[in-house]
Write an enzyme that holds these catalytic residues in place. Structure first.
Site, PDB file in Angstrom:
ATOM      1  N   LEU A 140       0.867  -1.178   0.000  1.00 56.20           N
ATOM      2  CA  LEU A 140       0.000   0.000   0.000  1.00 56.20           C
ATOM      3  C   LEU A 140       0.904   1.229   0.000  1.00 56.20           C
ATOM      4  O   LEU A 140       2.011   1.192   0.548  1.00 56.20           O
ATOM      5  CB  LEU A 140      -0.890   0.025   1.250  1.00 56.20           C
ATOM      6  CG  LEU A 140      -1.956  -1.068   1.402  1.00 56.20           C
ATOM      7  CD1 LEU A 140      -2.596  -0.987   2.779  1.00 56.20           C
ATOM      8  CD2 LEU A 140      -3.012  -0.956   0.312  1.00 56.20           C
ATOM      9  N   ASP A 141       0.423   2.322  -0.596  1.00 56.87           N
ATOM     10  CA  ASP A 141       1.182   3.569  -0.541  1.00 56.87           C
ATOM     11  C   ASP A 141       1.414   3.985   0.914  1.00 56.87           C
ATOM     12  O   ASP A 141       0.628   3.635   1.799  1.00 56.87           O
ATOM     13  CB  ASP A 141       0.422   4.699  -1.253  1.00 56.87           C
ATOM     14  CG  ASP A 141       0.343   4.491  -2.761  1.00 56.87           C
ATOM     15  OD1 ASP A 141       1.090   3.657  -3.289  1.00 56.87           O
ATOM     16  OD2 ASP A 141      -0.487   5.176  -3.396  1.00 56.87           O
ATOM     17  N   LYS A 142       2.453   4.762   1.138  1.00 55.17           N
ATOM     18  CA  LYS A 142       2.817   5.187   2.493  1.00 55.17           C
ATOM     19  C   LYS A 142       1.636   5.813   3.238  1.00 55.17           C
ATOM     20  O   LYS A 142       1.429   5.554   4.426  1.00 55.17           O
ATOM     21  CB  LYS A 142       3.978   6.186   2.419  1.00 55.17           C
ATOM     22  CG  LYS A 142       4.471   6.659   3.775  1.00 55.17           C
ATOM     23  CD  LYS A 142       5.670   7.593   3.623  1.00 55.17           C
ATOM     24  CE  LYS A 142       6.164   8.056   4.983  1.00 55.17           C
ATOM     25  NZ  LYS A 142       7.341   8.965   4.866  1.00 55.17           N
ATOM     26  N   THR A 144      -1.621   5.493   2.468  1.00 53.09           N
ATOM     27  CA  THR A 144      -2.871   4.724   2.359  1.00 53.09           C
ATOM     28  C   THR A 144      -2.962   3.781   3.553  1.00 53.09           C
ATOM     29  O   THR A 144      -1.976   3.153   3.930  1.00 53.09           O
ATOM     30  CB  THR A 144      -2.915   3.925   1.042  1.00 53.09           C
ATOM     31  OG1 THR A 144      -2.876   4.826  -0.062  1.00 53.09           O
ATOM     32  CG2 THR A 144      -4.181   3.085   0.946  1.00 53.09           C
TER      33      THR A 144
END
Length: 312
Positions: A140-142, A144
């Site tokens: 997951l993005d940082k 998110t």
């Protein structure tokens, strides 16, 4: 766990009548999904036993035999354990699902990087007396939040990696977007590639990789915002953020893709549900991650202006 039981460093499989007469090698490949390469490695290190004794791969199994595979060996975590709070949503001997908070990376991407989810999981393992490498199945993005799947040994990782490639693992996301998408349910099928003018940004590009995002509006707030459920057929970097921005509905807090910078300090994106098949029992597992407080507060901030209720 059906016919599978952990016994120390060993995974024990109780042979049933349906396996009668099959060889160890056949059952290792079908029931345990071991690759030929992994079987060879285990054989070299005496990691396959029958009824507690060394055996040969062509041994014909009998009902009641105990086939044992050494997969729970102690190994380095891969990162230094750090006492970072960790919310565990689901766990057994083979997998762990964590609820990733905003603001931390899934794993280190730079030398000597600290404070990632991997560091938190390593510490959690340490407190449980478990010494194994931290193996994330997806990312997951940082900024998110939400559910992320971790394999607790190499065999589980091998099986789940294959499931991910074959799209047997699905994730449902919740996002708060600017404006009201029309139609309220649809599919965005647009390729995504790198933005030549920005080192981290992505964009819709004819020369990019195919990217497919399905969305459904759950709730609308006047003409200002919508709560949207999304799921993906592909897993491109920043896919949801790029696609929603492309159709004119960027996520709140997403400065990189033109979202409104109000009410939240990050992109309003949350991995709300993770659905996968257990690597051994093959049972369908559904894990939900509650919406984080900053997104709940953002909704309550926008909500007073709502003129429409929940979309059916």
């Amino acid at each position: 766990m059906a016919n599978f039981i952990r016994k120390g460093e060993w995974l024990e499989y109780h042979v049933s009548s349906t396996d009668q007469g099959k060889t160890i090698e056949e059952v290792c490949k079908t029931k345990l999904q071991l690759s030929g390469r992994m079987i060879q490695k285990l054989t070299r290190h005496r990691g396959i036993q029958i009824n507690g004794k060394k055996s040969y791969l062509a041994y014909p199994l009998k009902k009641g035999d105990r086939l044992q595979i050494k997969i729970f060996e102690r190994e380095d975590y891969g990162v230094e354990p750090e006492p970072i709070p960790l919310e565990v949503l689901y766990e057994d001997d083979h997998v762990l699902v964590a609820n990733k908070p905003a603001g931390i990376s899934v794993h280190p991407t730079e030398k000597n990087q600290r404070g990632t989810l991997a560091h938190a999981i390593a510490f959690y393992y340490q407190t449980k007396g478990l010494q194994t490498k931290v193996r994330h199945i997806h990312r997951l993005d940082k900024d998110t939040t939400g559910a992320i799947l971790i394999a607790k040994h190499s065999l589980a990782q091998s099986i789940l990696d294959k499931d991910l490639r074959e799209r047997k693992i699905s994730r449902e996301y919740l996002a708060i977007v600017s404006g009201i998408p029309e139609p309220k349910q649809g599919t965005i099928d647009e390729p995504i590639g790198r933005d030549r003018h920005h080192p981290t940004r992505r964009r819709v590009s004819k020369t990019g990789d195919r990217a497919v995002t399905h969305y459904q509006v759950l709730e609308t707030m006047n003409n200002e915002a919508a709560l949207v459920k999304l799921y993906l057929d592909t897993g491109r970097t920043h896919q949801i953020r790029v696609h929603m921005s492309y159709i004119g509905h960027p996520l709140f807090g997403d400065s990189l893709y033109g979202g409104p910078l109000k009410g939240i300090q990050r992109q309003a994106l949350h991995a709300a549900k993770l659905i996968f098949f257990h690597p051994f029992t093959k049972e369908k597992v559904e894990v939900e991650a509650p919406m984080p407080e900053d997104m709940v507060q953002l909704l309550s901030l926008i909500q007073p202006m709502a003129t429409h209720g929940r979309v059916k």
